[in-house]
Scaffold this active site. Structure first.
Site, PDB file in Angstrom:
ATOM      1  N   GLU A 191       0.865  -1.194   0.000  1.00  0.00           N
ATOM      2  CA  GLU A 191       0.000   0.000   0.000  1.00  0.00           C
ATOM      3  C   GLU A 191       0.894   1.233   0.000  1.00  0.00           C
ATOM      4  O   GLU A 191       1.869   1.302   0.735  1.00  0.00           O
ATOM      5  CB  GLU A 191      -0.893  -0.007   1.254  1.00  0.00           C
ATOM      6  CG  GLU A 191      -1.710   1.278   1.408  1.00  0.00           C
ATOM      7  CD  GLU A 191      -2.518   1.314   2.697  1.00  0.00           C
ATOM      8  OE1 GLU A 191      -2.928   0.252   3.215  1.00  0.00           O
ATOM      9  OE2 GLU A 191      -2.741   2.440   3.202  1.00  0.00           O
ATOM     10  N   GLU A 196      -2.718  11.772   3.160  1.00  0.00           N
ATOM     11  CA  GLU A 196      -3.523  11.221   4.248  1.00  0.00           C
ATOM     12  C   GLU A 196      -3.402  12.125   5.477  1.00  0.00           C
ATOM     13  O   GLU A 196      -2.316  12.624   5.784  1.00  0.00           O
ATOM     14  CB  GLU A 196      -3.027   9.806   4.590  1.00  0.00           C
ATOM     15  CG  GLU A 196      -3.922   9.048   5.548  1.00  0.00           C
ATOM     16  CD  GLU A 196      -3.454   7.604   5.753  1.00  0.00           C
ATOM     17  OE1 GLU A 196      -2.272   7.313   5.541  1.00  0.00           O
ATOM     18  OE2 GLU A 196      -4.300   6.770   6.152  1.00  0.00           O
TER      19      GLU A 196
END
Ligand SMILES: *[C@@H]1O[C@H](CO)[C@@H](O)[C@H](O)[C@H]1NC(C)=O
Ligand SMILES: *[C@@H]1O[C@H](CO)[C@@H](O)[C@H](O)[C@H]1NC(C)=O
Ligand SMILES: *[C@@H]1O[C@H](CO)[C@@H](O)[C@H](O)[C@H]1NC(C)=O
Ligand SMILES: *[C@@H]1O[C@H](CO)[C@@H](O)[C@H](O)[C@H]1NC(C)=O
Ligand SMILES: *[C@@H]1O[C@H](CO)[C@@H](O)[C@H](O)[C@H]1NC(C)=O
Ligand SMILES: *[C@@H]1O[C@H](CO)[C@@H](O)[C@H](O)[C@H]1NC(C)=O
Ligand SMILES: *[C@@H]1O[C@H](CO)[C@@H](O)[C@H](O)[C@H]1NC(C)=O
Length: 380
Positions: A191, A196
């Site tokens: 990932e 974020e």
């Protein structure tokens, strides 16, 4: 008394003193002529120890200095996500949220009718619902409507991704992310988190992170302007925090200031030598990101994840581009995290205050994928 030559007999008064002295002056410890077997053994041991120390230091230094060869690859445009059909290239995820969020990810038709995804010729929007209150039917007592989209196409090594981001989502309880993964083979296929942040109420720093299965560490030489937070990328360490890099020190990379400045451009290069990410403010976007990216001209990456202690080619495969806005869940909703900036509990806030989510939206310009000659891309 005198000797035969008439000189006084016996040593001169100072002779005795001199005699003791000579013993030390003429046989000092460092004069090897007077070393015995023991002396030579000690000498050899000291030399050996010095040689060993030199070798160990050299090996440790060489190990600490290992760094991959990031010679520039030659990229050509492989994919464009843009315009009114932006979302046609994505699947809408509708399952139970794997991150335990207080959210209902809606399918495409519902996202369109609630206007949670909307694309024009210049921008694509992805937002959290603001229409449902605690007196409406349905209400948000089991979670609020939101969207998570996953690109139909998956990508492998030797690809460079450019993301034009015009607005980042804000609000208590929000956990927005722009990332890549192979959700059905997580964490085996890795990932890559490009943008974020959680519970953003004003301006903050963007976090760039990798998550992997075992055998991937970033405790190595790196060339990056960001600040490393944790260095194990492995999902089972640090409560699955991954190996994160804080993208700046001036809180301009996520939230209000980022949005006021017109957002910015994020670039991510995925290759066997490593994964590098750059975040450019709107007023300093290199023009070649649009015409033919040349990372060698961009300066030091914001986050650098070299392959030194992490086999990038085996940890990162079949990566889809994913954009979503989660609510609460295992990061944003943890009370110790949520409570830092936000009132009450996360789920109460999300269920009862629809108006608090009007700024909880992504606005994207185009996404482009640039491939080097050997890139691996596969449709799924
Ligand atoms: C949907 O959202 C877009 C972007 O915010 C906006 O321009 C458009 O007017 C909205 N459409 C409706 C029907 O509300
Ligand atoms: C929310 O909806 C559920 C199911 O329709 C209902 O049981 C509940 O009482 C509602 N909650 C509120 C605060 O109105
Ligand atoms: C980490 O990944 C392994 C598979 O590689 C899985 O078995 C394990 O449950 C995961 N742990 C966490 C905390 O996600
Ligand atoms: C419903 O939400 C309002 C705020 O929008 C809040 O004041 C009220 O307490 C909530 N009602 C319930 C039953 O949670
Ligand atoms: C993507 O958007 C930028 C900025 O608006 C533009 O210059 C570029 O031509 C676009 N790229 C593609 C492939 O449409
Ligand atoms: C592409 O693959 C070939 C053969 O495996 C290799 O020799 C070459 O260096 C690779 N080129 C790049 C840009 O990675
Ligand atoms: C990647 O995806 C392709 C096509 O869907 C599949 O054949 C392949 O097994 C996948 N590779 C890995 C390592 O998961």
């Amino acid at each position: 008394m005198t000797d035969n030559y008439g000189r006084p007999l016996g040593p001169p008064p100072e002779y005795k003193v001199d005699r003791d002295d000579t013993l030390y002056h003429h046989h000092p410890w460092y004069n090897f002529k007077y070393w015995g077997k023991k002396g030579w053994l000690t000498f050899s041991a000291v030399i050996l120890a010095i040689i060993i120390i030199i070798i160990v230091v050299a090996v440790v230094e060489a190990k600490a200095n290992r760094y991959p060869d990031y010679s520039e690859l030659s990229y050509s445009l492989a994919e464009t996500y843009s315009g009114a059909d932006f979302f046609d290239n994505f699947d809408y995820f509708t399952g139970y949220d794997p991150s335990s969020g207080f959210v209902h990810y809606v399918p495409e038709d519902e996202a369109t009718s609630l206007n949670l995804t909307y694309a024009s010729s210049s921008s694509a929007f992805l937002r959290v619902d603001t229409s449902v209150s605690n007196t409406s039917v349905p209400n948000a007592s089991t979670g609020r409507f939101s969207v998570r989209v996953t690109s139909k196409k998956q990508y492998g090594l030797d690809n460079l991704f450019i993301f034009d981001v015009k607005h980042s989502p804000l609000g208590c309880g929000t956990w927005p992310a722009l990332w890549l993964s192979d959700p059905s083979n997580w964490p085996t296929n890795g990932e890559i988190d490009i943008m974020e942040a959680v519970n953003v109420v004003s301006s903050t720093n963007n976090q760039m992170t990798l998550h992997t299965s075992s055998g991937c560490s970033m405790s190595v030489k790196r060339k990056e302007t960001g600040k490393s937070l944790t260095t194990s990328c492995v999902n089972s360490t640090d409560d699955n925090a991954g190996c994160g890099v804080d993208s700046s020190t001036d809180k301009t990379t996520f939230g209000s200031t980022f949005n006021t400045n017109g957002g910015g451009v994020l670039a991510m290069e995925l290759r066997s030598a490593g994964i590098r990410m750059w975040q450019f403010a709107r007023d300093s976007v290199p023009v070649d990101v649009w015409t033919g990216p040349e990372p060698d001209t961009w300066g030091e990456a914001t986050a650098d994840f070299p392959n030194t202690d992490c086999d990038i080619s085996s940890h990162f495969r079949n990566q889809s581009i994913i954009a979503n806005i989660d609510l609460c869940g295992s990061w944003a909703g943890t009370q110790s995290v949520y409570g830092e900036n936000c009132p009450g509990t996360c789920t109460d806030y999300v269920a009862n205050y629809p108006d608090a989510f009007t700024d909880a939206y992504w606005e994207f310009g185009n996404f482009t994928v640039w491939s080097a000659a050997n890139s691996t891309a596969s449709s799924s």
